[in-house]
Motif scaffolding. Structure first.
Motif, mmCIF file in Angstrom:
data_model
loop_
_atom_site.group_PDB
_atom_site.id
_atom_site.type_symbol
_atom_site.label_atom_id
_atom_site.label_comp_id
_atom_site.label_asym_id
_atom_site.label_seq_id
_atom_site.Cartn_x
_atom_site.Cartn_y
_atom_site.Cartn_z
ATOM 1 N N PRO A 43 61.822 43.087 53.238
ATOM 2 C CA PRO A 43 62.465 44.372 52.950
ATOM 3 C C PRO A 43 61.519 45.559 53.115
ATOM 4 O O PRO A 43 61.934 46.606 53.622
ATOM 5 C CB PRO A 43 62.901 44.219 51.483
ATOM 6 C CG PRO A 43 63.025 42.753 51.264
ATOM 7 C CD PRO A 43 61.967 42.126 52.118
ATOM 8 N N ALA A 44 60.259 45.414 52.719
ATOM 9 C CA ALA A 44 59.337 46.553 52.741
ATOM 10 C C ALA A 44 59.132 47.077 54.157
ATOM 11 O O ALA A 44 59.199 48.296 54.401
ATOM 12 C CB ALA A 44 58.002 46.153 52.120
ATOM 13 N N LEU A 45 58.886 46.186 55.124
ATOM 14 C CA LEU A 45 58.628 46.642 56.480
ATOM 15 C C LEU A 45 59.898 47.115 57.182
ATOM 16 O O LEU A 45 59.878 48.097 57.925
ATOM 17 C CB LEU A 45 57.947 45.544 57.289
ATOM 18 C CG LEU A 45 56.475 45.310 56.940
ATOM 19 C CD1 LEU A 45 55.896 44.166 57.763
ATOM 20 C CD2 LEU A 45 55.660 46.577 57.146
ATOM 21 N N HIS A 46 61.004 46.414 56.943
ATOM 22 C CA HIS A 46 62.260 46.886 57.524
ATOM 23 C C HIS A 46 62.593 48.283 57.009
ATOM 24 O O HIS A 46 62.955 49.172 57.787
ATOM 25 C CB HIS A 46 63.389 45.915 57.186
ATOM 26 C CG HIS A 46 64.738 46.378 57.663
ATOM 27 N ND1 HIS A 46 65.231 46.076 58.898
ATOM 28 C CD2 HIS A 46 65.685 47.148 57.053
ATOM 29 C CE1 HIS A 46 66.432 46.611 59.044
ATOM 30 N NE2 HIS A 46 66.729 47.272 57.936
ATOM 31 N N ASP A 47 62.475 48.485 55.703
ATOM 32 C CA ASP A 47 62.802 49.783 55.115
ATOM 33 C C ASP A 47 61.830 50.866 55.541
ATOM 34 O O ASP A 47 62.195 52.054 55.585
ATOM 35 C CB ASP A 47 62.820 49.684 53.587
ATOM 36 C CG ASP A 47 64.047 48.958 53.052
ATOM 37 O OD1 ASP A 47 64.842 48.447 53.867
ATOM 38 O OD2 ASP A 47 64.197 48.883 51.819
ATOM 39 N N LEU A 48 60.597 50.491 55.861
ATOM 40 C CA LEU A 48 59.634 51.469 56.368
ATOM 41 C C LEU A 48 60.135 52.091 57.663
ATOM 42 O O LEU A 48 59.916 53.271 57.925
ATOM 43 C CB LEU A 48 58.278 50.786 56.602
ATOM 44 C CG LEU A 48 57.119 51.675 57.039
ATOM 45 C CD1 LEU A 48 56.749 52.649 55.927
ATOM 46 C CD2 LEU A 48 55.907 50.814 57.413
ATOM 47 N N GLU A 49 60.822 51.307 58.476
ATOM 48 C CA GLU A 49 61.356 51.796 59.744
ATOM 49 C C GLU A 49 62.695 52.507 59.551
ATOM 50 O O GLU A 49 62.940 53.555 60.144
ATOM 51 C CB GLU A 49 61.539 50.613 60.708
ATOM 52 C CG GLU A 49 62.324 50.901 61.960
ATOM 53 C CD GLU A 49 61.632 51.870 62.907
ATOM 54 O OE1 GLU A 49 62.323 52.464 63.747
ATOM 55 O OE2 GLU A 49 60.399 52.050 62.798
ATOM 56 N N ARG A 50 63.573 51.958 58.698
ATOM 57 C CA ARG A 50 64.970 52.413 58.664
ATOM 58 C C ARG A 50 65.367 53.167 57.399
ATOM 59 O O ARG A 50 66.467 53.715 57.345
ATOM 60 C CB ARG A 50 65.904 51.219 58.884
ATOM 61 C CG ARG A 50 65.733 50.648 60.277
ATOM 62 C CD ARG A 50 66.661 49.505 60.596
ATOM 63 N NE ARG A 50 66.433 49.101 61.967
ATOM 64 C CZ ARG A 50 67.224 49.400 62.995
ATOM 65 N NH1 ARG A 50 68.335 50.066 62.790
ATOM 66 N NH2 ARG A 50 66.913 49.028 64.217
ATOM 67 N N PHE A 68 67.449 47.450 54.086
ATOM 68 C CA PHE A 68 67.380 45.992 54.251
ATOM 69 C C PHE A 68 68.472 45.316 53.435
ATOM 70 O O PHE A 68 69.208 44.454 53.936
ATOM 71 C CB PHE A 68 66.000 45.486 53.835
ATOM 72 C CG PHE A 68 65.799 44.006 54.004
ATOM 73 C CD1 PHE A 68 65.301 43.492 55.192
ATOM 74 C CD2 PHE A 68 66.096 43.115 52.974
ATOM 75 C CE1 PHE A 68 65.105 42.133 55.364
ATOM 76 C CE2 PHE A 68 65.911 41.754 53.131
ATOM 77 C CZ PHE A 68 65.406 41.255 54.320
ATOM 78 N N ALA A 69 68.602 45.700 52.178
ATOM 79 C CA ALA A 69 69.592 45.070 51.304
ATOM 80 C C ALA A 69 71.009 45.300 51.822
ATOM 81 O O ALA A 69 71.847 44.381 51.802
ATOM 82 C CB ALA A 69 69.453 45.614 49.885
ATOM 83 N N LYS A 70 71.276 46.492 52.309
ATOM 84 C CA LYS A 70 72.621 46.789 52.810
ATOM 85 C C LYS A 70 72.922 46.012 54.098
ATOM 86 O O LYS A 70 74.041 45.523 54.290
ATOM 87 C CB LYS A 70 72.757 48.290 53.045
ATOM 88 C CG LYS A 70 72.724 49.102 51.759
ATOM 89 C CD LYS A 70 72.708 50.597 52.041
ATOM 90 C CE LYS A 70 72.609 51.391 50.735
ATOM 91 N NZ LYS A 70 72.494 52.850 50.973
ATOM 92 N N THR A 71 71.911 45.898 54.979
ATOM 93 C CA THR A 71 72.116 45.119 56.195
ATOM 94 C C THR A 71 72.327 43.651 55.869
ATOM 95 O O THR A 71 73.162 42.980 56.489
ATOM 96 C CB THR A 71 70.916 45.298 57.147
ATOM 97 O OG1 THR A 71 70.924 46.640 57.635
ATOM 98 C CG2 THR A 71 70.991 44.347 58.331
ATOM 99 N N MET A 72 71.607 43.125 54.895
ATOM 100 C CA MET A 72 71.780 41.722 54.519
ATOM 101 C C MET A 72 73.175 41.472 53.972
ATOM 102 O O MET A 72 73.772 40.411 54.228
ATOM 103 C CB MET A 72 70.722 41.304 53.493
ATOM 104 C CG MET A 72 69.311 41.194 54.051
ATOM 105 S SD MET A 72 69.174 40.123 55.513
ATOM 106 C CE MET A 72 69.805 38.574 54.872
ATOM 107 N N LEU A 73 73.761 42.434 53.255
ATOM 108 C CA LEU A 73 75.138 42.271 52.789
ATOM 109 C C LEU A 73 76.090 42.170 53.975
ATOM 110 O O LEU A 73 77.012 41.344 53.979
ATOM 111 C CB LEU A 73 75.532 43.448 51.889
ATOM 112 C CG LEU A 73 74.902 43.488 50.503
ATOM 113 C CD1 LEU A 73 75.284 44.780 49.786
ATOM 114 C CD2 LEU A 73 75.338 42.278 49.672
ATOM 115 N N GLY A 74 75.866 43.006 54.986
ATOM 116 C CA GLY A 74 76.701 42.937 56.181
ATOM 117 C C GLY A 74 76.520 41.628 56.924
ATOM 118 O O GLY A 74 77.497 41.027 57.405
ATOM 119 N N LEU A 75 75.278 41.158 57.028
ATOM 120 C CA LEU A 75 75.006 39.877 57.682
ATOM 121 C C LEU A 75 75.688 38.728 56.954
ATOM 122 O O LEU A 75 76.265 37.827 57.576
ATOM 123 C CB LEU A 75 73.492 39.627 57.714
ATOM 124 C CG LEU A 75 72.746 40.014 58.986
ATOM 125 C CD1 LEU A 75 71.256 39.822 58.781
ATOM 126 C CD2 LEU A 75 73.236 39.184 60.163
#
Length: 317
Positions: A155-162, A167-174
């Motif tokens: 989550p830390a690196l993904h959120d650094l970019e986006r 990260f948490a919201k994308t994982m809910l969609g996934l």
């Protein structure tokens, strides 16, 4: 430094002449060997402003306007009329699900029997259309693939970019996509975090197992790890001799088999580009129809070298 050396002419800049490199060698060009994938950029508007978006998508950037369903259908009609060997339609953005006409465009492509790939961040814009999307997948389960951008398995690196919390919201969609039987691909970033590729794939594998995401992290199609794209970074130009030196063929490069349709802000009609990565460079705008856009493409941009020839990456499957 002497006066003579300080006044010596500088070498010509790279990526200026579409025919000749800075060293005076013949630049490589790629012909359209077989149009297998047609991309539609649905517009550059996005619900996110990422740190390193290659196309500068954001909630305010409408440099590429929303395509309409009628405009998309016109190109599908051209494929059918002229018997182009297109087997796959790709949708990218921006965030495709923000385009009001996206679901009709997607339904049209699936209804005509095309394998269809949708690039998304799997966040709120997608989930607002969950019912319609699930219905389309139920009718065309073998044709539709959703490729979700997940820049890193942490989550830390993904959120650094986006952005924080993405990260948490994308994982809910996934998880919703997995629970509803969608075919899923993941797009990550190869150099993000500095991990060797094997370790990066292991991290994704653990994440997928934990959340029940049916993606094989060892498969380079299921989990595509894209190289970093920095147009200012030093990169060699690709000459005609490079094919033999690198042991590669022009047919392996993305523009040998794909094109992308865009509609520029205030334009009267869409245009066809050579590449999904070069939406703003006018030299890669090839025409208004697929026929006009079938001419060869000089590899006259750093992305041609870093992403496609040396990086070996491709946006389609």
């Amino acid at each position: 430094m002497t006066a003579e050396t300080s006044l010596a002419p500088l070498p010509p800049a790279k990526f200026r002449d579409p025919r000749i490199t800075a060293k005076g060698e013949r630049r490589a060009a790629v012909g359209l060997s077989s149009l297998r994938t047609l991309w539609f950029n649905t517009g550059t508007l996005c619900n996110l402003t990422c740190a390193n978006c290659y196309i500068e998508s954001s909630p305010r950037n409408d440099a590429l306007a929303y395509l309409t369903a009628a405009e998309g259908a016109a190109f599908l009609n051209e494929i059918r009329r002229d018997a182009w060997p297109v087997g796959e339609i790709g949708f990218t953005g921006g965030e495709p699900f923000m385009n009001p006409d996206f679901l009709p465009m997607l339904a049209e492509a699936l209804g005509r029997g095309f394998r269809t790939l949708v690039l998304t961040n799997a966040m709120r814009p997608m989930m607002r259309h969950a019912g319609e999307l699930a219905a389309l997948n139920a009718v065309h389960p073998a044709l539709l693939t959703i490729r979700v951008s997940l820049d890193h398995h942490s989550p830390a690196l993904h959120d650094l970019e986006r952005g924080a919390g993405t990260f948490a919201k994308t994982m809910l969609g996934l998880e919703w996509l997995a629970e509803n039987g969608f075919r899923i691909n993941i797009a990550g970033r190869a150099a993000f975090g500095g991990e060797p590729e094997a370790e990066l794939r292991e991290g994704y594998a653990r994440l997928f197992a934990e959340h029940g995401i049916p993606v094989n992290a060892e498969d380079p199609v299921d989990l595509t790890l894209f190289p970093e794209m920095d147009a200012a970074a030093e990169v060699p130009e690709i000459t005609e001799a490079c094919w033999g030196i690198l042991g590669k063929s022009p047919e392996s490069v993305m523009c040998a088999s794909s094109r992308m349709v865009v509609k520029r802000r205030n334009a009267a009609a869409p245009a066809v580009l050579a590449c999904t990565l070069l939406a703003y460079d006018p030299q890669f705008e090839l025409g208004a129809t697929l026929a006009e856009a079938s001419r060869p493409v000089p590899l006259n941009h750093p992305h041609c070298a870093r992403f496609c020839v040396l990086g070996g990456a491709a946006c389609s499957r």
